[in-house]
Design an enzyme around this catalytic site. Structure first.
Site, short mmCIF file in Angstrom:
data_model
loop_
_atom_site.label_atom_id
_atom_site.label_comp_id
_atom_site.label_asym_id
_atom_site.label_seq_id
_atom_site.Cartn_x
_atom_site.Cartn_y
_atom_site.Cartn_z
N ASN A 10 0.87 -1.18 0.00
CA ASN A 10 0.00 0.00 0.00
C ASN A 10 0.91 1.23 0.00
OD1 ASN A 10 -1.75 2.09 0.56
ND2 ASN A 10 -2.24 1.41 2.64
N TRP A 11 0.97 1.88 -1.15
CA TRP A 11 1.90 3.02 -1.28
C TRP A 11 1.36 4.29 -0.63
CZ3 TRP A 11 4.68 3.10 -6.76
CH2 TRP A 11 5.55 2.00 -6.81
N LYS A 12 0.07 4.27 -0.24
CA LYS A 12 -0.56 5.46 0.36
C LYS A 12 -0.36 6.67 -0.57
CE LYS A 12 0.05 3.25 4.78
NZ LYS A 12 0.22 3.35 6.22
N HIS A 92 -9.38 1.43 5.31
CA HIS A 92 -8.07 1.61 5.97
C HIS A 92 -8.23 2.62 7.11
CE1 HIS A 92 -3.92 2.72 6.68
NE2 HIS A 92 -3.57 1.60 6.06
N GLU A 94 -6.45 4.96 8.10
CA GLU A 94 -6.16 6.35 7.76
C GLU A 94 -7.36 7.02 7.10
OE1 GLU A 94 -2.50 5.59 5.69
OE2 GLU A 94 -1.56 5.08 7.60
N GLU A 162 -5.17 -4.70 10.95
CA GLU A 162 -4.10 -3.71 11.07
C GLU A 162 -4.29 -2.93 12.38
OE1 GLU A 162 -2.17 -2.63 7.09
OE2 GLU A 162 -3.93 -1.37 7.31
N GLY A 168 3.00 2.27 10.70
CA GLY A 168 4.01 3.30 10.51
C GLY A 168 4.80 3.66 11.76
N SER A 207 3.65 -2.12 10.24
CA SER A 207 5.10 -2.18 10.45
C SER A 207 5.72 -3.52 10.07
CB SER A 207 5.46 -1.81 11.90
OG SER A 207 5.18 -0.45 12.14
N GLY A 228 2.95 -1.17 4.21
CA GLY A 228 2.99 0.23 3.82
C GLY A 228 4.41 0.64 3.45
N GLY A 229 5.10 1.27 4.40
CA GLY A 229 6.41 1.86 4.15
C GLY A 229 7.40 0.93 3.46
P1 PGA Z 1 3.12 0.29 7.49
O1 PGA Z 1 1.62 0.52 6.95
O2 PGA Z 1 3.59 -1.02 6.94
O3 PGA Z 1 3.89 1.47 7.00
O4 PGA Z 1 3.03 0.24 9.00
C1 PGA Z 1 0.74 -0.55 6.84
C2 PGA Z 1 -0.58 -0.09 6.31
O5 PGA Z 1 -1.07 0.98 6.71
O6 PGA Z 1 -1.20 -0.78 5.47
#
Ligand code: PGA
Length: 248
Positions: A10-12, A92, A94, A162, A168, A207, A228-229
């Site tokens: 997930n590149w956000k 998600h 966010e 999640e 993050g 993470s 994500g990251g």
């Molecule tokens: P992260 O994000 O791996 O950067 O913690 C995961 C996500 O929000 O899907």
């Protein structure tokens, strides 16, 4: 049916046309992976990403529940498909936090995405205070109660657990806590959907990186990861893609 395994990036709100070069190496890794590999870039990159690497599953990060209409700034599932997406993430944390999305809305999004033909990842997870006060499972069960779609097209539904406090932050739950939550989610899916619920993949997210992926993906009832990251570059994503996700 054995449950499908997925590792999804997930590149956000990250990435650019230049960043699509990362997809070449990711696609090469994906060819040898034990899981299906997918990348969900920003919506503006879906079409060029899908054109550049047709073998990779490319997905969106959100969709509206309507097919079209007066919803400025939104995209429908059909629009994502037309751009080349085969998957979408809904609910998600966010988006639940930044955009005030409710579980009722997430449910409508999931139903629209599934009906349109998208592999649909529905996210749930508790905040830190809920974990610390012993309410993590009850919180996630409540989210599932309110956001799970009706029992149609379930072969395309994926759940992602999640924990919000793990996204993050570099923090992760213990493997035992992950296994306990995935077991609870599996039980909920069984109660809601019957035996079909056994075939729904449940991903862990928060993470995940090259150092902890093998341990987290080895936890009972974990069918892959939402990353994500560590999905932003092929170099960081590679050790996660290389993990053998155990069969269900
Ligand atoms: P992260 O994000 O791996 O950067 O913690 C995961 C996500 O929000 O899907």
């Amino acid at each position: 049916m054995a449950r499908r395994k997925y590792i999804v990036g997930n590149w956000k709100m990250n990435g650019s046309l230049a960043a699509l070069a990362e997809l070449d190496a990711i696609a090469a890794q994906a060819a040898g992976a034990t899981a299906t590999i997918a990348i969900c870039p920003p919506a503006t990159l879906i079409a060029p990403a899908a054109a550049r690497q047709p073998g990779l599953i490319i997905g969106g990060q959100d969709c509206h529940w309507n097919a079209s209409g007066a919803h400025t700034g939104c995209l429908s599932a059909q629009m994502l498909i037309e751009a080349g997406a085969r998957m979408v993430i809904v609910g998600h944390s966010e988006r639940r936090t930044d955009n005030g999305e409710t579980s009722a809305e997430v449910r409508k999004k999931a139903e629209a995405a599934l009906a349109a033909g998208l592999i649909t990842i529905l996210c749930v997870g508790e905040i830190r205070a809920e974990r610390e006060s012993g309410w993590a499972i009850a919180t996630v069960e409540r989210q599932l109660e309110d956001s799970l779609p009706t029992a149609q097209h379930l072969d395309r539904l994926i759940i992602a657990y999640e924990p919000v406090w793990a996204i993050g932050t570099g923090l992760t739950p213990t493997v035992a806590d992950v296994a306990e939550m995935h077991d609870a989610i599996r039980g909920f899916l069984g109660a809601r959907y019957g035996t079909v619920g056994q075939d729904i993949s449940i991903l862990y997210g928060g993470s995940v990186n090259g150092d902890n992926a093998a341990e987290l993906l080895g936890a009972a009832d974990v069918d892959g990861a939402l990353v994500g990251g560590a999905s932003l570059t092929a170099a960081k994503f590679a050790p996660i893609v290389a993990v053998t996700v155990p069969p269900a």
